[in-house]
Design an enzyme around this catalytic site. Structure first.
Site, PDB file in Angstrom:
ATOM      1  N   LYS A   1      26.936  -0.249  28.175  1.00  0.00           N
ATOM      2  CA  LYS A   1      26.825  -1.648  28.563  1.00  0.00           C
ATOM      3  C   LYS A   1      26.851  -1.808  30.082  1.00  0.00           C
ATOM      4  CE  LYS A   1      27.957  -6.243  27.010  1.00  0.00           C
ATOM      5  NZ  LYS A   1      28.953  -7.129  26.407  1.00  0.00           N
TER       6      LYS A   1
ATOM      7  N   LYS B   1      15.314  -4.545  17.313  1.00  0.00           N
ATOM      8  CA  LYS B   1      16.503  -5.169  16.722  1.00  0.00           C
ATOM      9  C   LYS B   1      16.655  -6.603  17.240  1.00  0.00           C
ATOM     10  CE  LYS B   1      21.486  -5.200  16.929  1.00  0.00           C
ATOM     11  NZ  LYS B   1      22.769  -4.645  17.252  1.00  0.00           N
TER      12      LYS B   1
ATOM     13  N   LYS C   1      20.078 -11.173  21.315  1.00  0.00           N
ATOM     14  CA  LYS C   1      19.932 -12.197  22.347  1.00  0.00           C
ATOM     15  C   LYS C   1      19.378 -11.608  23.633  1.00  0.00           C
ATOM     16  CE  LYS C   1      22.729 -14.871  24.543  1.00  0.00           C
ATOM     17  NZ  LYS C   1      23.974 -15.362  25.073  1.00  0.00           N
TER      18      LYS C   1
HETATM   19  P1  AMP Z   1      26.624  -9.539  18.759  1.00  0.00           P
HETATM   20  O1  AMP Z   1      25.815 -10.804  18.788  1.00  0.00           O
HETATM   21  O2  AMP Z   1      25.831  -8.346  19.200  1.00  0.00           O
HETATM   22  O3  AMP Z   1      27.964  -9.669  19.422  1.00  0.00           O
HETATM   23  O4  AMP Z   1      26.929  -9.232  17.214  1.00  0.00           O
HETATM   24  C1  AMP Z   1      27.789 -10.004  16.393  1.00  0.00           C
HETATM   25  C2  AMP Z   1      27.743  -9.415  14.989  1.00  0.00           C
HETATM   26  O5  AMP Z   1      26.426  -9.538  14.422  1.00  0.00           O
HETATM   27  C3  AMP Z   1      28.084  -7.916  14.943  1.00  0.00           C
HETATM   28  O6  AMP Z   1      28.879  -7.648  13.795  1.00  0.00           O
HETATM   29  C4  AMP Z   1      26.737  -7.230  14.848  1.00  0.00           C
HETATM   30  O7  AMP Z   1      26.817  -5.989  14.180  1.00  0.00           O
HETATM   31  C5  AMP Z   1      25.896  -8.258  14.067  1.00  0.00           C
HETATM   32  N1  AMP Z   1      24.470  -8.208  14.473  1.00  0.00           N
HETATM   33  C6  AMP Z   1      23.952  -8.521  15.692  1.00  0.00           C
HETATM   34  N2  AMP Z   1      22.592  -8.393  15.708  1.00  0.00           N
HETATM   35  C7  AMP Z   1      22.221  -7.963  14.475  1.00  0.00           C
HETATM   36  C8  AMP Z   1      20.956  -7.650  13.850  1.00  0.00           C
HETATM   37  N3  AMP Z   1      19.783  -7.750  14.487  1.00  0.00           N
HETATM   38  N4  AMP Z   1      20.979  -7.266  12.554  1.00  0.00           N
HETATM   39  C9  AMP Z   1      22.144  -7.165  11.874  1.00  0.00           C
HETATM   40  N5  AMP Z   1      23.358  -7.450  12.402  1.00  0.00           N
HETATM   41  C10 AMP Z   1      23.420  -7.843  13.680  1.00  0.00           C
END
Ligand code: AMP
Ligand code: TRP
Length: 329
Positions: free
Chosen positions: A114, A198, A201
């Site tokens: 990161k 994937k 954001k």
């Molecule tokens: P984040 O927005 O990256 O902090 O992710 C928050 C939660 O959503 C975490 O548990 C991630 O594993 C899940 N997550 C984020 N993006 C995806 C995606 N494209 N597909 C499946 N799960 C996701």
């Protein structure tokens, strides 16, 4: 009797998207019936990388609470709260920081990744708080003596570190205060974004969880299909088609059929997209209605979070007393 105690959290870092829903929230909604659950909007974690601009923080917290409730998390069944409202999270993070070796934190793979990702973004992440991100996460889980943590695969290193901190604490203070928490992974539903990478954001390829029917159709229209398919009667190759990945997740019942029709050149890409659009809107319709209703009731959202914080704090205060006693504080 429940199967155990769950803690999980999400950072309020902007609009919640369908990837977050399929990968995490949908799973939580299922788990709420079998476990005693604590779900936290982790605003302190959001500060570890976005400490300099907090102007949207309160909006993001409210939106996240609305997303969770509209998806079906029950604020009576679960303890739903905002992390910074329960100050014991910060207190335990400080105590755990005393005994967490620096080397453990520097070796967490997400740390260097990161740091590199955000190189040139204008954010300076060479901070004490950013390095300590996993200590704060361990504190979240340990404060409630949680046994199960539903997260995405990307969090496995953080959870492993939590278990190491648990073992170290129990060993140093010679008392089995904390259980070793286990990850509960959702059934590997990594949702792609509209460009096929994937959904994230940071790639700008998301479909917001609160997308209106117009936004939904615009997103689906943008998805690329098999570039070699010019006419509807050309035989398609679903493997290179982004719409295919979404059909698989959102239209399980008709999936095999659509793939066969595509390969045979019997269904056109526009028709296939319309079919997906209808399915996705249908699935999200009720959620959206609830979302609209809740958006009109900011007072209710505040009450839900205050009620959750009160219940979380009761448990936190009790466990902190035990932890401090073990440390002779
Ligand atoms: P984040 O927005 O990256 O902090 O992710 C928050 C939660 O959503 C975490 O548990 C991630 O594993 C899940 N997550 C984020 N993006 C995806 C995606 N494209 N597909 C499946 N799960 C996701
Ligand atoms: N690090 C998690 C994420 O980015 C969020 C989080 C913070 C969390 N504290 C937690 C998840 C405790 C599970 C348990 O998704």
């Amino acid at each position: 009797m429940t199967k155990g105690r769950i803690f999980s959290g999400m950072q309020p870092s902007g609009r919640f998207h369908l990837g977050n829903y399929m990968g995490a929230l949908e799973n939580w909604v299922r788990l709420q019936n079998d476990y005693e659950c604590f779900f936290s909007i982790v605003d302190l974690h959001a500060l570890t990388s976005s400490y300099a601009d907090t102007s949207k923080l309160q909006d993001n917290i409210r939106e996240m609470a609305i997303d969770w409730l509209s998806a079906g998390l029950d604020p009576e069944k679960n303890v739903i709260f905002c992390q910074s409202h329960v100050k014991e999270h910060a207190e335990l993070a400080l105590l755990l920081g005393m005994m967490t070796p620096l080397g453990w934190l520097e070796r967490v793979p997400t740390y260097k990744d990161k740091l590199q990702d955000l190189e040139g973004s204008g954010k300076d992440l060479h901070t004490y708080g950013f390095l300590g991100y996993p200590v704060l996460m361990a504190a979240d889980i340990m404060l409630y003596k949680a046994t199960c943590v539903p997260v995405g695969q990307d969090q496995s290193a953080h959870l492993e570190l939590t278990r190491e901190i648990v073992r170290r604490f129990n060993y140093i203070y010679n008392k089995e205060i904390f259980p070793e928490p286990q990850a509960v992974y959702s059934k590997a539903k990594v949702l792609p974004g509209i460009d096929g990478r994937k959904m994230s954001k940071s790639y700008g390829n998301t479909i917001p969880f609160g997308a209106s029917p117009e936004e939904m159709w615009n997103a689906i229209r943008m998805m690329t299909t098999d570039p070699n398919r010019i006419r509807k009667t050309d035989k398609g190759n679903p493997e290179v088609c982004i719409v295919d990945k979404f059909q698989k997740v959102f239209n399980e019942a008709e999936y095999e059929n659509i793939v066969a029709q595509c390969r045979a050149g019997e269904i056109g890409c526009v028709q296939c997209k319309k079919c997906l659009n209808a399915k996705m809107n249908e699935m999200l319709k009720e959620i959206h209605e609830r979302r609209m209703e809740l958006s009109e009731k900011p007072e209710y959202i505040r009450e839900v979070l205050a009620y959750g914080a009160e219940r979380a704090q009761k448990e936190a205060v009790k466990n902190m007393a035990e932890i401090k006693a073990a440390m002779n504080l």
